[in-house]
Design a protein around this motif. Structure first.
Motif, PDB file in Angstrom:
ATOM      1  N   TYR A 274       0.812  -1.213   0.000  1.00  0.00           N
ATOM      2  CA  TYR A 274       0.000   0.000   0.000  1.00  0.00           C
ATOM      3  C   TYR A 274       0.851   1.272   0.000  1.00  0.00           C
ATOM      4  O   TYR A 274       0.533   2.246  -0.679  1.00  0.00           O
ATOM      5  CB  TYR A 274      -0.945   0.021   1.204  1.00  0.00           C
TER       6      TYR A 274
ATOM      7  N   LEU B 213       0.237   3.711  -2.883  1.00  0.00           N
ATOM      8  CA  LEU B 213       0.226   5.126  -2.508  1.00  0.00           C
ATOM      9  C   LEU B 213       1.196   5.943  -3.368  1.00  0.00           C
ATOM     10  O   LEU B 213       0.856   7.011  -3.873  1.00  0.00           O
ATOM     11  CB  LEU B 213       0.576   5.269  -1.018  1.00  0.00           C
TER      12      LEU B 213
ATOM     13  N   LEU C 254      -6.181   8.455  -2.622  1.00  0.00           N
ATOM     14  CA  LEU C 254      -5.113   8.649  -1.629  1.00  0.00           C
ATOM     15  C   LEU C 254      -5.656   8.574  -0.211  1.00  0.00           C
ATOM     16  O   LEU C 254      -5.090   7.899   0.662  1.00  0.00           O
ATOM     17  CB  LEU C 254      -4.439  10.005  -1.843  1.00  0.00           C
TER      18      LEU C 254
ATOM     19  N   MET D  71      -6.621   4.991   0.746  1.00  0.00           N
ATOM     20  CA  MET D  71      -5.444   4.157   1.018  1.00  0.00           C
ATOM     21  C   MET D  71      -4.818   4.511   2.358  1.00  0.00           C
ATOM     22  O   MET D  71      -4.451   3.623   3.139  1.00  0.00           O
ATOM     23  CB  MET D  71      -4.412   4.340  -0.099  1.00  0.00           C
ATOM     24  N   CYS D  72      -4.705   5.802   2.641  1.00  0.00           N
ATOM     25  CA  CYS D  72      -4.109   6.230   3.911  1.00  0.00           C
ATOM     26  C   CYS D  72      -4.915   5.727   5.103  1.00  0.00           C
ATOM     27  O   CYS D  72      -4.357   5.274   6.108  1.00  0.00           O
ATOM     28  CB  CYS D  72      -4.012   7.751   3.960  1.00  0.00           C
TER      29      CYS D  72
ATOM     30  N   LEU E 120       1.936   9.101   4.272  1.00  0.00           N
ATOM     31  CA  LEU E 120       1.889  10.075   3.175  1.00  0.00           C
ATOM     32  C   LEU E 120       3.243  10.742   2.966  1.00  0.00           C
ATOM     33  O   LEU E 120       3.672  10.943   1.821  1.00  0.00           O
ATOM     34  CB  LEU E 120       0.821  11.125   3.453  1.00  0.00           C
TER      35      LEU E 120
END
Length: 527
Positions: free
Chosen positions: A133, A138, A349, A352-353, A389
């Protein structure tokens, strides 16, 4: 491409609105502090429209919008198989997979694997998913999103990376899944609206250019179908351009189902939306909604690419098709289309985070550091989101900046593990004899066989290779299960007799409708 002042203004309004909406929906009642259920599963209170909208928004990003438009330019409508088979896969997952998850009241995929197999399987696969991920999914969405912004609006790639990272943090870091899911419905509306605008202007341009100045959308659509008939095949014959990517009927009988079932059914950042629904029936309604949207997506993403092939037959790269089409969009509407592109990137984004933070917090940190209270879990989740991130923003360019065809490489790399992941879950759910050894054989075998096929049989189409590896690993897992388990049921086997898989009448009607539309499309477009 030059962006007009009105386009910049519309885009700025979108940014302010989406951050404001996220802040508003993230509010808590006086005296209530956000707990782990609030942050990671939106208090298990998502309505069906939020579930369905968030599923689509999490899935669609720059690589789908720019990449699938480019694929439409190159090979035509057949690339829609990824969208169309997804619709059927979603119905299957809603009916038979989702009830198992909700019955076990799980937060994450690794948690389910511990309940079915053991702690080691949970930990190993949690670490594996975190790596995939962060360093694959990401980074790729960040990098390809920044590239798309650079191509469409001439935004510096480094600034694009920073902007996308900060924007996704701005509306998801505090609110968690609730903020992501409830704003995703806005993102989906923008995505669909932007696609419709692009479709309309491209077909209108064909009408003006090839039929006559007075011709419009309808005449352009008829001309496109008549003069690009070869691009409207949904199933390729061997030797036809594109067969190596989409190997005819074999794709529909094997590889596409493996890709879509694994992605939609056993992927944390996708299935987490359904886990957060108010109820099973509400989740199933949301999944039906997502299935219909997937059936619609080729019309607004792939057909514009086919139109671009007629309008701009000599593009140096197929991924230039979408930016070229945006040049046709009038000022004002272009800002809306650009906002739709950024919305797709940022929603992926944020999704996924949130899933990265869920897996790290619930499967690794809290597993090894006992006794954390709810507020500490939420704090760890927020820190994890921020760190993930930052890592992705720092590593996106070094990992992908010098790589040609990054998205195709990423798809193939993750495909090394897909057959094994699918086997681990399917056997664990539906075969009582499956044990830890069968899970390990599936995981290791999938990786090693994928490398072997890639090295020694690289000419075998990717989707066919996945289907063959799936069958081999399935046979090996069954064999090892009998050799090590003595043919006995595993103590942690799931008792399916206790599972309620009954569905509402509306779900049954929608499920049948999705399959009828799917079959009808393949029959109509290939005869």
């Amino acid at each position: 491409m030059e962006i007009a002042t009105i386009d910049i203004a519309i885009f700025a309004i979108y940014i302010v609105f989406i951050i404001g909406l996220a802040s508003w929906v993230s509010r808590e009642k006086p005296g209530h502090e956000k707990d782990s259920s609030d942050y990671f599963l939106a208090s298990k209170a998502l309505p069906w429209w939020a579930v369905g909208g968030s599923l689509i928004a999490s899935n669609i990003s720059a690589e789908q919008i720019v990449g699938m438009t480019g694929a439409g330019y190159d090979v035509g409508l057949a690339i829609s198989a990824y969208e169309l088979i997804a619709a059927a896969s979603l119905i299957i997952i809603a009916k038979w997979i989702l009830p198992i998850y909700l019955r076990h009241n799980i937060y994450t995929m690794p948690q389910f694997l511990e309940e079915r197999y053991n702690t080691n399987v949970r930990t190993v696969l949690a670490i594996f998913w975190l790596g995939i991920y962060i360093f694959v999914n990401l980074t790729s969405v960040l990098w390809l999103g920044a590239l798309a912004m650079n191509t469409v609006a001439d935004v510096n790639i480094v600034y694009g990376l920073i902007f996308l990272g900060i924007l996704s943090m701005a509306y998801s870091l505090y609110g968690g899944l609730k903020a992501v899911a409830l704003t995703d419905i806005v993102q989906v509306v923008l995505l669909v609206l932007g696609g419709i605008i692009t479709l309309y202007v491209s077909l209108e341009a064909i009408g003006h250019q090839f039929v006559g100045e007075s011709a419009g959308f309808g005449e352009g659509a008829a001309y496109l179908f008549e003069h690009s008939r070869d691009k409207f095949d949904l199933i390729f014959d061997e030797g036809q351009h594109g067969y190596e990517q989409l190997p005819g009927i074999w794709m529909l009988l094997g590889g596409q189902w493996i890709v879509n079932m694994a992605y939609w059914g056993f992927n944390q950042y996708i299935i987490q939306r359904a886990l957060a629904a108010k109820s099973l029936h509400e989740a199933q309604k949301g999944i039906c909604f997502a299935a219909y949207v997937k059936l619609f997506m080729p019309i607004i993403v792939v057909i514009p690419g086919i139109a671009a092939a007629l309008l701009y037959p000599d593009l140096a790269k197929v991924d230039q098709a979408y930016p070229e089409l945006l040049k046709l969009v009038p000022d004002g509407f272009r800002g809306l289309a650009f906002a739709a592109l950024v919305a797709a990137i940022v929603s992926s984004l944020a999704s996924m985070c949130n899933s990265i933070s869920t897996i790290f917090t619930m499967d690794i940190y809290s597993h090894f550091k006992k006794g954390l209270n709810e507020q500490q879990l939420v704090k760890v989740g927020r820190i994890t989101t921020l760190v993930a991130l930052i890592i992705a923003m720092l590593t996106a360019q070094p990992l992908l900046g010098n790589f040609e065809g990054a998205f195709a490489f990423i798809q193939e790399f993750t495909g090394f593990f897909t057959p094994g992941i699918l086997i681990i879950f399917l056997l664990g759910m539906f075969w009582k004899k499956a044990n830890v050894n069968s899970a390990l054989v599936a995981a290791i075998g999938s990786f090693l066989l994928s490398i072997g096929f890639k090295w020694f049989a690289g000419d075998v189409p990717f989707l066919n290779r996945m289907a063959l590896i799936f069958l081999i690993c399935l046979a090996l897992s069954v064999l090892v299960t009998y050799l090590t388990g003595g043919g006995k049921d595993d103590p942690k086997a799931i008792d399916l007799s206790e599972l309620d898989t009954t569905t509402t009448a509306s779900f049954k009607v929608n499920a049948v409708a999705v399959f009828v539309i799917l079959i009808g499309l393949y029959v109509a477009m290939d005869f």
